[in-house]
Design a protein around this motif. Structure first.
Motif, PDB file in Angstrom:
ATOM      1  N   PRO A  53     -11.168 -10.875  26.203  1.00 49.08           N
ATOM      2  CA  PRO A  53     -12.315 -11.608  25.650  1.00 49.08           C
ATOM      3  C   PRO A  53     -12.570 -11.249  24.186  1.00 49.08           C
ATOM      4  CG  PRO A  53     -12.853 -10.652  27.787  1.00 49.08           C
ATOM      5  CD  PRO A  53     -11.526 -10.080  27.378  1.00 49.08           C
ATOM      6  N   ILE A  54     -13.134 -12.214  23.462  1.00 51.43           N
ATOM      7  CA  ILE A  54     -13.525 -12.022  22.068  1.00 51.43           C
ATOM      8  C   ILE A  54     -15.015 -12.314  21.971  1.00 51.43           C
ATOM      9  CG2 ILE A  54     -13.289 -12.874  19.704  1.00 51.43           C
ATOM     10  CD1 ILE A  54     -10.397 -13.628  20.380  1.00 51.43           C
ATOM     11  N   THR A  55     -15.793 -11.320  21.550  1.00 51.85           N
ATOM     12  CA  THR A  55     -17.232 -11.505  21.396  1.00 51.85           C
ATOM     13  C   THR A  55     -17.558 -11.783  19.942  1.00 51.85           C
ATOM     14  OG1 THR A  55     -17.738 -10.087  23.287  1.00 51.85           O
ATOM     15  CG2 THR A  55     -19.506 -10.432  21.690  1.00 51.85           C
ATOM     16  N   LEU A  56     -18.312 -12.864  19.733  1.00 50.19           N
ATOM     17  CA  LEU A  56     -18.756 -13.255  18.397  1.00 50.19           C
ATOM     18  C   LEU A  56     -20.263 -13.070  18.306  1.00 50.19           C
ATOM     19  CD1 LEU A  56     -16.826 -16.621  17.904  1.00 50.19           C
ATOM     20  CD2 LEU A  56     -16.274 -14.407  16.923  1.00 50.19           C
ATOM     21  N   ASN A  57     -20.704 -12.217  17.397  1.00 53.08           N
ATOM     22  CA  ASN A  57     -22.129 -12.092  17.114  1.00 53.08           C
ATOM     23  C   ASN A  57     -22.528 -13.229  16.182  1.00 53.08           C
ATOM     24  OD1 ASN A  57     -22.674  -9.630  18.589  1.00 53.08           O
ATOM     25  ND2 ASN A  57     -21.369  -8.632  17.070  1.00 53.08           N
ATOM     26  N   GLY A  58     -23.829 -13.405  15.979  1.00 51.62           N
ATOM     27  CA  GLY A  58     -24.309 -14.459  15.109  1.00 51.62           C
ATOM     28  C   GLY A  58     -23.653 -14.418  13.738  1.00 51.62           C
ATOM     29  N   THR A  93     -16.973 -15.165  12.830  1.00 50.52           N
ATOM     30  CA  THR A  93     -15.940 -16.177  13.013  1.00 50.52           C
ATOM     31  C   THR A  93     -14.715 -15.563  13.673  1.00 50.52           C
ATOM     32  OG1 THR A  93     -14.901 -15.757  10.867  1.00 50.52           O
ATOM     33  CG2 THR A  93     -16.704 -17.362  10.908  1.00 50.52           C
ATOM     34  N   ALA A  94     -13.873 -16.435  14.216  1.00 55.55           N
ATOM     35  CA  ALA A  94     -12.606 -15.991  14.800  1.00 55.55           C
ATOM     36  C   ALA A  94     -11.625 -17.154  14.756  1.00 55.55           C
ATOM     37  CB  ALA A  94     -12.801 -15.519  16.232  1.00 55.55           C
ATOM     38  N   LEU A 150     -16.988 -25.350  15.045  1.00 59.47           N
ATOM     39  CA  LEU A 150     -15.762 -25.167  14.281  1.00 59.47           C
ATOM     40  C   LEU A 150     -16.096 -24.826  12.834  1.00 59.47           C
ATOM     41  CD1 LEU A 150     -13.449 -28.046  15.547  1.00 59.47           C
ATOM     42  CD2 LEU A 150     -13.821 -25.775  16.489  1.00 59.47           C
ATOM     43  N   LEU A 151     -15.318 -23.937  12.257  1.00 60.38           N
ATOM     44  CA  LEU A 151     -15.534 -23.512  10.871  1.00 60.38           C
ATOM     45  C   LEU A 151     -15.429 -24.662   9.884  1.00 60.38           C
ATOM     46  CD1 LEU A 151     -13.635 -20.131  10.783  1.00 60.38           C
ATOM     47  CD2 LEU A 151     -16.036 -20.490  10.270  1.00 60.38           C
ATOM     48  N   ASN A 152     -14.466 -25.536  10.072  1.00 60.92           N
ATOM     49  CA  ASN A 152     -14.230 -26.613   9.118  1.00 60.92           C
ATOM     50  C   ASN A 152     -14.693 -27.969   9.643  1.00 60.92           C
ATOM     51  OD1 ASN A 152     -12.210 -26.548  11.038  1.00 60.92           O
ATOM     52  ND2 ASN A 152     -10.631 -27.312   9.665  1.00 60.92           N
ATOM     53  N   ALA A 153     -15.610 -27.975  10.586  1.00 59.20           N
ATOM     54  CA  ALA A 153     -16.175 -29.193  11.175  1.00 59.20           C
ATOM     55  C   ALA A 153     -15.149 -29.943  12.023  1.00 59.20           C
ATOM     56  CB  ALA A 153     -16.802 -30.106  10.136  1.00 59.20           C
ATOM     57  N   VAL A 154     -14.053 -30.378  11.437  1.00 60.82           N
ATOM     58  CA  VAL A 154     -12.989 -31.061  12.170  1.00 60.82           C
ATOM     59  C   VAL A 154     -11.654 -30.526  11.661  1.00 60.82           C
ATOM     60  CG1 VAL A 154     -11.862 -33.269  12.655  1.00 60.82           C
ATOM     61  CG2 VAL A 154     -14.359 -33.167  12.453  1.00 60.82           C
ATOM     62  N   VAL A 192     -13.414 -20.845  14.861  1.00 60.00           N
ATOM     63  CA  VAL A 192     -14.746 -21.015  15.433  1.00 60.00           C
ATOM     64  C   VAL A 192     -15.757 -20.113  14.731  1.00 60.00           C
ATOM     65  CG1 VAL A 192     -13.902 -21.727  17.709  1.00 60.00           C
ATOM     66  CG2 VAL A 192     -14.339 -19.310  17.258  1.00 60.00           C
ATOM     67  N   ILE A 193     -17.017 -20.501  14.828  1.00 54.77           N
ATOM     68  CA  ILE A 193     -18.117 -19.714  14.280  1.00 54.77           C
ATOM     69  C   ILE A 193     -19.283 -19.731  15.263  1.00 54.77           C
ATOM     70  CG2 ILE A 193     -19.002 -21.697  12.956  1.00 54.77           C
ATOM     71  CD1 ILE A 193     -19.974 -19.606  10.852  1.00 54.77           C
TER      72      ILE A 193
END
Length: 147
Positions: A35-40, A43-44, A77-81, A96-97
């Protein structure tokens, strides 16, 4: 009918599928070992373990956020699309963000985005001195009204 060719570049990759018969997007799953946990605000880059071959340059693959993941957990998504060109053969990865303050954990095999195959116009580009006139002209943001 055209065919989208998909190759696993990682053994545990999940071949994408549509959630329902009417779904436009093919679900892309996280091809991760743990698993990868993303805090507020974090990004990953999430690998999918997949590469594709579009049938021709008349198609592009576009990666969109999953609305449920975005609305319920703030994962976008970081770049929207994301745009996957017809001549790209590398692994599809999803940037992702976490857009909210609450941490979110992406699990192995979780659906993280959706890929939609769309037609692309390959029209030639021509530089010109002037453009044709329209009623709107150069009116931009808000120029057509607020409602």
């Amino acid at each position: 009918m055209e065919t989208l060719k998909i190759r696993k570049v990682s053994e545990n990759a999940v071949i994408p599928k549509r959630a329902t018969g009417g779904s436009a997007g093919l679900d892309l799953c996280a091809c991760i070992d743990k698993p990868i946990t993303l805090n507020g605000g974090e990004t990953a880059l999430i690998p999918t373990g997949l590469a594709i071959e579009l049938p021709s340059a008349e198609y592009g693959a576009f990666v969109f956020a999953r609305s449920g993941l975005a609305i319920k957990h703030g994962i976008g998504l970081l770049n929207a699309v994301g745009v996957i060109d017809s001549d790209y053969r590398g692994e599809i990865k999803v940037g992702v963000i976490n857009q909210i303050g609450e941490a979110y954990t992406i699990e192995p095999g979780e659906r993280v985005a959706q890929m939609v195959i769309l037609p692309v116009s390959m029209m030639p580009v021509e530089e010109v001195e002037t453009l044709g006139e329209t009623d709107r002209g150069a009116g931009g943001f808000g120029s057509t009204g607020t409602k």
